[in-house]
Design an enzyme around this catalytic site. Structure first.
Site, PDB file in Angstrom:
ATOM      1  N   GLY A  61      72.454 -15.579  27.716  1.00  0.00           N
ATOM      2  CA  GLY A  61      71.314 -15.139  26.917  1.00  0.00           C
ATOM      3  C   GLY A  61      70.753 -13.870  27.508  1.00  0.00           C
ATOM      4  O   GLY A  61      71.298 -13.322  28.468  1.00  0.00           O
ATOM      5  N   GLY A  64      69.546 -15.041  31.127  1.00  0.00           N
ATOM      6  CA  GLY A  64      70.368 -15.683  32.156  1.00  0.00           C
ATOM      7  C   GLY A  64      71.600 -16.325  31.557  1.00  0.00           C
ATOM      8  O   GLY A  64      72.069 -15.944  30.488  1.00  0.00           O
ATOM      9  N   LYS A  81      70.204 -24.018  32.140  1.00  0.00           N
ATOM     10  CA  LYS A  81      69.917 -22.607  31.853  1.00  0.00           C
ATOM     11  C   LYS A  81      69.358 -21.991  33.118  1.00  0.00           C
ATOM     12  O   LYS A  81      68.301 -22.418  33.600  1.00  0.00           O
ATOM     13  CB  LYS A  81      68.903 -22.548  30.705  1.00  0.00           C
ATOM     14  CG  LYS A  81      68.553 -21.167  30.222  1.00  0.00           C
ATOM     15  CD  LYS A  81      67.795 -21.261  28.890  1.00  0.00           C
ATOM     16  CE  LYS A  81      67.355 -19.902  28.395  1.00  0.00           C
ATOM     17  NZ  LYS A  81      66.866 -19.937  27.011  1.00  0.00           N
ATOM     18  N   ASP A 175      61.013 -18.021  15.948  1.00  0.00           N
ATOM     19  CA  ASP A 175      62.357 -17.439  16.047  1.00  0.00           C
ATOM     20  C   ASP A 175      63.401 -18.420  15.521  1.00  0.00           C
ATOM     21  O   ASP A 175      64.451 -18.608  16.123  1.00  0.00           O
ATOM     22  CB  ASP A 175      62.637 -17.049  17.509  1.00  0.00           C
ATOM     23  CG  ASP A 175      63.686 -15.952  17.637  1.00  0.00           C
ATOM     24  OD1 ASP A 175      64.036 -15.339  16.604  1.00  0.00           O
ATOM     25  OD2 ASP A 175      64.158 -15.722  18.768  1.00  0.00           O
TER      26      ASP A 175
HETATM   27  P1  ATP Z   1      67.624 -15.835  25.121  1.00  0.00           P
HETATM   28  O1  ATP Z   1      67.062 -17.219  24.994  1.00  0.00           O
HETATM   29  O2  ATP Z   1      67.747 -15.395  26.527  1.00  0.00           O
HETATM   30  O3  ATP Z   1      66.981 -14.834  24.245  1.00  0.00           O
HETATM   31  P2  ATP Z   1      69.930 -16.895  23.885  1.00  0.00           P
HETATM   32  O4  ATP Z   1      69.126 -17.719  22.965  1.00  0.00           O
HETATM   33  O5  ATP Z   1      71.121 -16.207  23.320  1.00  0.00           O
HETATM   34  O6  ATP Z   1      69.071 -15.843  24.591  1.00  0.00           O
HETATM   35  P3  ATP Z   1      70.214 -19.059  25.703  1.00  0.00           P
HETATM   36  O7  ATP Z   1      69.130 -19.888  25.132  1.00  0.00           O
HETATM   37  O8  ATP Z   1      70.123 -18.718  27.137  1.00  0.00           O
HETATM   38  O9  ATP Z   1      70.416 -17.714  25.086  1.00  0.00           O
HETATM   39  O10 ATP Z   1      71.590 -19.755  25.384  1.00  0.00           O
HETATM   40  C1  ATP Z   1      72.843 -19.056  25.473  1.00  0.00           C
HETATM   41  C2  ATP Z   1      73.907 -19.891  24.817  1.00  0.00           C
HETATM   42  O11 ATP Z   1      74.114 -21.089  25.583  1.00  0.00           O
HETATM   43  C3  ATP Z   1      73.543 -20.376  23.419  1.00  0.00           C
HETATM   44  O12 ATP Z   1      73.875 -19.419  22.463  1.00  0.00           O
HETATM   45  C4  ATP Z   1      74.362 -21.645  23.299  1.00  0.00           C
HETATM   46  O13 ATP Z   1      75.673 -21.341  22.884  1.00  0.00           O
HETATM   47  C5  ATP Z   1      74.400 -22.173  24.731  1.00  0.00           C
HETATM   48  N1  ATP Z   1      73.398 -23.230  24.942  1.00  0.00           N
HETATM   49  C6  ATP Z   1      72.078 -23.064  25.243  1.00  0.00           C
HETATM   50  N2  ATP Z   1      71.453 -24.237  25.390  1.00  0.00           N
HETATM   51  C7  ATP Z   1      72.393 -25.200  25.170  1.00  0.00           C
HETATM   52  C8  ATP Z   1      72.371 -26.647  25.173  1.00  0.00           C
HETATM   53  N3  ATP Z   1      71.241 -27.322  25.422  1.00  0.00           N
HETATM   54  N4  ATP Z   1      73.507 -27.304  24.909  1.00  0.00           N
HETATM   55  C9  ATP Z   1      74.651 -26.610  24.656  1.00  0.00           C
HETATM   56  N5  ATP Z   1      74.742 -25.259  24.633  1.00  0.00           N
HETATM   57  C10 ATP Z   1      73.634 -24.563  24.892  1.00  0.00           C
END
Ligand code: ATP
Ligand code: MG
Length: 320
Positions: A61, A64, A81, A175
């Site tokens: 993301g 991180g 995360k 969002d």
């Molecule tokens: P940000 O929140 O930093 O703006 P983001 O939403 O792309 O960015 P994250 O929430 O850090 O990033 O998640 C990155 C990826 O990790 C997601 O797109 C998803 O594919 C995976 N992911 C996040 N949380 C989970 C979860 N609880 N279970 C499975 N996969 C997850």
């Protein structure tokens, strides 16, 4: 038990963060004290990051990396995360918001948080989340293609239940989009990613409306000067849900042609100056098209609320 866990979460969140510089965010930052080591689980035993093996990277993301991890003793899987300690103030502030919301929510329609760890003051922050084995709806759309209307009705009902839970607690997500809805192989859909969410102190809130992903923003958020400075955050979540459901059906961001890169000007034209978006696909049922029409009213006062939409026939279909 859920209440006990929630109480423990609230008690343990103590890490004062620096005030954000950006004026786009509220002038009164959430002074949420993040946990130093806030490890807990439903059995009241203590978790540490070292109790988990990292199995694979699930995604990256802005803030991180998310790993699939396994608890060494119980073999239970989770998503971890990890946000780097050297992230900028804005990111740290988003994490604060996310942790705060996760610490006070407890719903089958919102991703669960099982623990929060901070390596050292100002160091890496790790959030232990429920593992959703099919990733985001955006991932599923890209890998397996568009969703059937029946699946979308099922997704809509679950997201509405999640929004109903959040809105009753005066939390606006801000969002909602396919990339922030997690899904598992049981087709359970849960709302995730609370980095730009907000606890509303009033029903209408005029400040800091400009956060979230522009493409899914409602007209009154995208252009508050024209559409009214007092935006209703609850109604804005419904607009984003409407666009999300259309995207799952047609396979691309619905306000632009397939493959078009959303830039500021084209989004402004489509969201603010264009006609009310509709589901034109003739294969969509009357109920589905009407549901989308209710979500995508450009005038936020005419847009349906979560409670109204929960009573809509599209999400109350009975098998024939
Ligand atoms: P940000 O929140 O930093 O703006 P983001 O939403 O792309 O960015 P994250 O929430 O850090 O990033 O998640 C990155 C990826 O990790 C997601 O797109 C998803 O594919 C995976 N992911 C996040 N949380 C989970 C979860 N609880 N279970 C499975 N996969 C997850
Ligand atoms: Mg996200």
């Amino acid at each position: 038990m859920a209440a006990v866990v929630r109480k423990r979460r609230q008690l343990n969140l103590h890490l004062p963060l620096p005030a954000a510089k950006s004026s786009r965010f509220s002038s009164s930052p959430l002074r949420l004290p993040l946990p130093l080591s806030l490890p807990y689980n439903n059995n009241n035993s203590v978790y540490r990051v070292s109790d988990f093996d990292k199995l694979q990277v699930l995604g990256h993301g802005n803030s991180g990396t998310v790993y699939k991890v396994q608890h060494k003793r119980t073999l239970a899987t989770y998503a971890l995360k990890v946000i780097h300690g050297d992230c900028d103030t804005t990111v740290r502030r988003q994490i604060t918001r996310e942790v705060h919301i996760l610490s006070i929510t407890d719903s089958p329609y919102v991703v669960s948080c099982h623990g929060i760890f901070e390596k050292s003051p100002g160091g890496d922050i790790s959030i232990l989340l429920e593992y959703m084995d099919s990733g985001t709806l955006d991932n599923v759309l890209k890998t397996t293609g568009t969703f059937s209307e029946v699946s979308i009705s099922n997704i809509a009902l679950q997201v509405l239940n999640g929004l109903n839970y959040l809105h009753k607690q005066k939390i606006v997500h801000r969002d909602i989009k396919p990339a922030n809805l997690l899904v598992n192989s049981k087709m359970e859909v849960k709302i995730a990613d609370f980095g730009v969410s907000k606890m509303m102190s009033r029903t209408l809130d005029s400040c800091d409306s400009y956060v979230g992903t522009c493409a899914y923003m409602s007209p009154e958020r995208f252009d508050p000067d024209t559409y009214g400075a007092n935006y209703n955050g609850y109604a804005a979540d419904i607009w984003s849900l409407g666009l999300t459901l259309v995207e799952l059906f047609v396979g691309h961001f619905p306000l632009l042609p397939p493959g078009a890169k959303p830039d500021w000007a084209s989004l402004m034209c489509a969201i603010c100056f264009g006609d009310q978006p509709t589901l034109q696909d003739t294969s969509a049922s009357e109920d589905f098209r009407d549901f989308i029409k209710c979500c995508l009213q450009k005038d936020s006062t005419k847009r349906w609320t979560v409670m109204q939409l929960l009573a809509h026939p599209f999400v109350n279909q009975r098998p024939i």
